[in-house]
Design a protein around this motif. Structure first.
Motif, PDB file in Angstrom:
ATOM      1  N   MET A 174       0.843  -1.314  -0.174  1.00  0.00           N
ATOM      2  CA  MET A 174      -0.074   0.117   0.303  1.00  0.00           C
ATOM      3  C   MET A 174       1.343   0.948  -0.297  1.00  0.00           C
ATOM      4  O   MET A 174       0.275   2.448  -0.743  1.00  0.00           O
ATOM      5  CB  MET A 174      -0.743  -0.083   1.171  1.00  0.00           C
ATOM      6  CG  MET A 174      -1.989  -0.856   1.094  1.00  0.00           C
ATOM      7  SD  MET A 174      -2.911  -1.210   2.639  1.00  0.00           S
ATOM      8  CE  MET A 174      -3.646  -0.267   1.921  1.00  0.00           C
ATOM      9  N   LEU A 175       1.527   1.468   1.029  1.00  0.00           N
ATOM     10  CA  LEU A 175       2.575   2.949   0.664  1.00  0.00           C
ATOM     11  C   LEU A 175       3.812   2.954  -0.237  1.00  0.00           C
ATOM     12  O   LEU A 175       3.641   3.476  -1.135  1.00  0.00           O
ATOM     13  CB  LEU A 175       3.671   2.222   1.570  1.00  0.00           C
ATOM     14  CG  LEU A 175       4.534   3.543   2.438  1.00  0.00           C
ATOM     15  CD1 LEU A 175       4.242   4.633   2.468  1.00  0.00           C
ATOM     16  CD2 LEU A 175       5.907   3.045   3.478  1.00  0.00           C
ATOM     17  N   ALA A 176       3.985   1.665  -1.071  1.00  0.00           N
ATOM     18  CA  ALA A 176       5.175   1.542  -2.150  1.00  0.00           C
ATOM     19  C   ALA A 176       3.578   2.110  -3.500  1.00  0.00           C
ATOM     20  O   ALA A 176       4.408   2.995  -4.480  1.00  0.00           O
ATOM     21  CB  ALA A 176       5.637  -0.037  -3.264  1.00  0.00           C
ATOM     22  N   THR A 177       2.063   1.653  -3.090  1.00  0.00           N
ATOM     23  CA  THR A 177       1.383   2.018  -4.641  1.00  0.00           C
ATOM     24  C   THR A 177       0.660   3.829  -4.492  1.00  0.00           C
ATOM     25  O   THR A 177       1.397   4.297  -5.503  1.00  0.00           O
ATOM     26  CB  THR A 177      -0.023   1.541  -4.367  1.00  0.00           C
ATOM     27  OG1 THR A 177       0.283   0.039  -4.310  1.00  0.00           O
ATOM     28  CG2 THR A 177      -0.798   1.930  -5.293  1.00  0.00           C
ATOM     29  N   GLU A 178       1.007   4.433  -3.388  1.00  0.00           N
ATOM     30  CA  GLU A 178       1.053   5.805  -3.039  1.00  0.00           C
ATOM     31  C   GLU A 178       2.298   6.308  -3.494  1.00  0.00           C
ATOM     32  O   GLU A 178       2.886   7.261  -4.409  1.00  0.00           O
ATOM     33  CB  GLU A 178       1.011   5.819  -1.596  1.00  0.00           C
ATOM     34  CG  GLU A 178      -0.445   5.721  -0.957  1.00  0.00           C
ATOM     35  CD  GLU A 178      -0.349   6.594   0.079  1.00  0.00           C
ATOM     36  OE1 GLU A 178       0.401   7.175   0.498  1.00  0.00           O
ATOM     37  OE2 GLU A 178      -2.423   6.313   0.936  1.00  0.00           O
TER      38      GLU A 178
END
Length: 410
Positions: free
Chosen positions: A146-150
């Motif tokens: 999820m952090l990488a997606t942002e």
């Protein structure tokens, strides 16, 4: 030393342009499914640990942003750097023959995009966890994904500051004040200066648009212009106003007020900044009642429509040879007004059509049942645009042109 001449296979610019548009559309339709599938398969292997722990929706969001990022960095950013900043320096170092020269230069451009991502994002990622290359490429947990997606979403849209800063620098100021440095050092000066501006704009406007910074549960940044579609709409209007004097209107309106640099650049910049706000506001009033995207924000409609006009303007400039040219209409004002009318009318028509048909196109929002990521309304237009631009600059309009070698007997 031999010299080389590029000859058009079709003398009529309208015939040549129509064929070029059809060719670019076919390439985009074939190219994107291949690019999307390759990118998806690679990232599924690299990020397998984190993705295996995620729900399908989270997986798809991450894969889509990674795929979008590979295209933005390797294609859009690199083309701007190679063609507009470095004016295709070294393209013919190995050969003048096409498509060999274009294929070699495209490969170098793709590699430079990867290098640019690793250097610019990787350096920031030493301290910013969303931009940490390990997290972005090899997430280990659901939270990492999820952090990488942002992080990918914010990094991908570094392409917009590249558009509004690096293209603007070249379009408005040429290579001032580096014009006396000589190639490639003048281009290097432009690259460093415009990159500094792009990074500032990226951190000021685009990073806060995606990353939600909080302190004690409170948001510590506000979203620029209220929403990201609003930012995109303003940026597209800004691009149109600084780009059209170069590709469509032969320097107007800035050259009415100033002819020398840097004064002409500053005048053009001022006009573009002011008119971007005026144009966006006027289009919002006109387009809001039409509800062209069935309830989507009106700024998304504005961004898509203006981008379509820009795409047609670029196509007309590159593939239709700025028809009508001086040989057809000698009066400068008449020539500019005719060309501008053609681009605005055709661009508006194509923009309205695109909003209705992009959901059916393989480079729009139709994955053809193959499951590759699609980029949709805005980014989908760039999937057509980049083959068209690559064909024009890297490939010298091949195969609609041919290169003839003239032997120098001296």
């Amino acid at each position: 030393m031999n010299s080389y001449v590029i000859e058009r296979r079709f003398k009529n610019p309208l015939v040549s342009g129509v064929i070029a548009v059809l060719l670019a559309t076919i390439i985009a339709s074939v190219f994107w499914p291949i690019w999307g599938l390759i990118s998806k398969n690679i990232i599924q292997i690299i990020a397998a640990t984190g993705l295996s722990q995620c729900e399908p929706a989270v997986q798809n969001a991450y894969i889509k942003d990674v795929t979008e990022g590979t295209f933005f960095w390797m294609s859009i950013n690199s083309w701007i750097w190679f063609t507009l900043v470095f004016t295709n320096y070294g393209k013919y170092k190995k050969t003048h023959l096409q498509p060999a020269a274009g294929l070699r230069y495209s490969a170098l451009a793709f590699l430079s995009g990867i290098l640019g991502y690793v250097v610019l994002v990787g350096l920031i990622g030493i301290w910013w966890r969303p931009f940490n290359l390990g997290v972005m490429l090899m997430p280990q947990t659901v939270n990492d994904v999820m952090l990488a997606t942002e992080g990918w979403a914010a990094a991908n849209f570094y392409a917009v500051p590249v558009l509004i800063c690096q293209i603007a620098y070249v379009a408005l100021f040429g290579k001032w004040p580096f014009t006396k440095a000589g190639e490639p050092w003048d281009s290097f000066g432009v690259m460093m200066t415009s990159t500094a501006a792009a990074l500032i704009v990226w951190f000021a406007m685009f990073v806060p648009s995606f990353l939600k910074f909080q302190l004690a549960g409170e948001q510590i940044v506000s979203q620029p212009m209220g929403s990201f579609p609003s930012v995109l709409a303003w940026c597209q209007c800004f691009i149109l106003w600084f780009l059209f004097p170069v590709i469509c209107t032969e320097g107007y309106p800035a050259k009415i007020f100033a002819k020398e640099q840097p004064y002409r650049g500053f005048v053009g910049l001022g006009i573009s900044l002011v008119m971007a706000f005026i144009m966006r506001g006027a289009l919002r009033v006109v387009l809001a009642p039409l509800d062209l995207l069935n309830g989507q924000p009106v700024d998304l409609v504005v961004a898509s429509l203006v981008l379509s006009v820009i795409t047609v303007g670029l196509t007309w400039h590159h593939q239709f040879f700025d028809y009508p040219d001086k040989s057809k209409v000698k009066n400068e004002v008449s020539r500019v007004l005719i060309r501008l009318a053609i681009v605005l009318v055709v661009g508006t028509i194509m923009g309205l059509i695109w909003m209705k048909v992009y959901v059916f196109l393989p480079f729009g929002s139709n994955d053809m049942g193959l499951g590759y990521p699609t980029l949709g309304l805005i980014a989908g237009q760039f999937i057509y645009m980049m083959p068209m631009l690559f064909l024009n600059t890297f490939f010298d309009k091949w195969p609609l042109t041919q290169i003839k070698c003239i032997e120098n007997k001296d």
